[in-house]
Structure formats: C-alpha cells, structure tokens
Write an enzyme that holds these catalytic residues in place. Sequence first.
Site, PDB file in Angstrom:
ATOM      1  N   HIS A   3       0.827  -1.208   0.000  1.00 35.02           N
ATOM      2  CA  HIS A   3       0.000   0.000   0.000  1.00 35.02           C
ATOM      3  C   HIS A   3       0.861   1.258   0.000  1.00 35.02           C
ATOM      4  CE1 HIS A   3      -3.386   2.657   1.205  1.00 35.02           C
ATOM      5  NE2 HIS A   3      -2.445   3.264   1.939  1.00 35.02           N
ATOM      6  N   GLU A   4       1.866   1.293   0.877  1.00 39.63           N
ATOM      7  CA  GLU A   4       2.692   2.498   0.981  1.00 39.63           C
ATOM      8  C   GLU A   4       3.539   2.708  -0.279  1.00 39.63           C
ATOM      9  OE1 GLU A   4       2.020   4.533   3.173  1.00 39.63           O
ATOM     10  OE2 GLU A   4       0.917   3.282   4.580  1.00 39.63           O
ATOM     11  N   HIS A  14       1.578   4.281  -3.102  1.00 42.28           N
ATOM     12  CA  HIS A  14       1.449   5.737  -3.045  1.00 42.28           C
ATOM     13  C   HIS A  14       2.593   6.410  -3.800  1.00 42.28           C
ATOM     14  CE1 HIS A  14      -2.014   6.481  -0.557  1.00 42.28           C
ATOM     15  NE2 HIS A  14      -1.554   5.829   0.476  1.00 42.28           N
TER      16      HIS A  14
END
Length: 275
Positions: A136-137, A140
């Site tokens: 997820h990170e 980004h």
Amino acid sequence: MNIKKSIALFGLIIVFISCATNPFTGKKTMAFVSNAQLFPASFAQYNQVKSENKVVTGTKDAEMIKRVGQRIAVAAERWLNANGNQGYLKDYKWEYSLIESEQVNAWCMPGGKIAFYTGILPIAANETGVAAIMGHEVAHALANHGQQRMSAAYLQQGLALAGNVALANDPKSRNIFNQSYGVVSNVGGMLPFSRSHETQADEIGLRLMALAGYNPDEASELWKRMKAKSGGQAPPEFMSTHPSNDTRIANLKQWAPAAKQEAAKFGVTEFRPIN
C-alpha cells in the site's frame, strides 16, 4: 474577455500542461511539481526524520522490513517493465527504516523512502501483514500521490485567490465566498481526492504483494485487525481522508482474486506461508 473567464482559462491551461500519466491506470494526473524537484526535498525530509528518531537496526523485525520492501520493489519493477514502463524507477532511491515508536503508522515518501513504526507490527501480525502494508505504501509513491496532493493544494489555493480577485469589487460576495470556500473545497474536493488515492493504493498494493509472493487474501484480514484496534473511533467516511475500515475490507476481498490472476501472469501461483 472578462477577468473571470481569463482566470478560468488560465487555470485550465495550467492543469492541461502540468500533467503526468499514472502507469497503473493510464490516466492523466496533476503534476505542478516535478519529481526532479520533489524527490530531493523528500529525501532530505526522510533523513531528518531518521535523525530525530531511533531507527531500529540488526533485529529480526528490521531485517524483515527490508526484506519485504525489497521484494515489493522488485515486484513493482517487474510489473512496470512488463507493461511498457522501463526506466520508470530510475530516480527512486529505495530505503526501508524501522522506527521505534508506539504510533500505529507506516509511510512511503515520494521517491521510495519508507518508514515503519514498531507500533504497527503487532497489527501486521506476520510478514504477510507487513507486505500488505508495504504494498500500500509503495503504491502511493509509484502512483505519485504525493505529487498529486501537492498539486491539488496549489490548485485549491489558486482558485481561492482567483475567487478573491474576481470578487474584488463586491466585498459582501467576497466574504461569503471566503467563508464557504474552505469547507466546500475540502469536503467536496480535497477529502474525496485523498480517499481516492487511498483506494487506489489499496488496489495497486494488493497486486504488488501478490506479485512479490504474499497471499493477497490476508490484506482484508489485516484491516479487520486495524478496525478492531481503532475500536470504532473514526469520523464519518465523507469527513475523512481515508475510506472507512468496512469499505476497505470489502474492497480488498473483492480485489484479491484479480491480484492472484495478475501474479499468475508472472508465474507466481503459490504464496509464502503466513508466519
């Protein structure tokens, strides 16, 4: 052409010429600040965070963070290369730090600088949970969400200025505009924009963790633990920068089969044991 139309046309021109393409969606995104400007500032800020906090090194957890991060980065490069984006990561400088803190948090700055706080590890529970967070990170950063958020903030400020200029000769209307613009632009613009980034990072991250050999079914389980940790203390979704826990859990369950299918295209048909 009156001043209102001139400002609107200028804004449209700026948005049109200041765009980048998201490699995962193929859509144009705002890019008022280039990565050449953004990355050095990001790297400097990351170094400052490390200097002001205790970075954990030499432990099993610290090594796990690096191992998972490297696998996710390799998965990202494989996917990008296979989809015609060779060289996309040439300016990224991957780094993975475990920071001692009770905060339940992790983040990835533009350009690939990643931090995990020790406070999130009990909720991650295992390496697969860490991979869900890491995916997820990293998503980004890969989708340039930081660049887009900064660009959106500039646009928000620019429109506020344009409104004040356009209403310069009408103080009453200008006051009404200023009183309402902040709330309307946040609730109707900035917050949905942020939530869309979080949803996009969830979907891209699921794909990355599967390609890195981690079972994407576990991502929804992670968010069940996140929900339990929050104790139901969260603002209404429309007032938040993030989707609700229930929305994320439902989305991740729905997307997991597609993530497995995507991984299978790269020969990944079995996943690492959950431990």
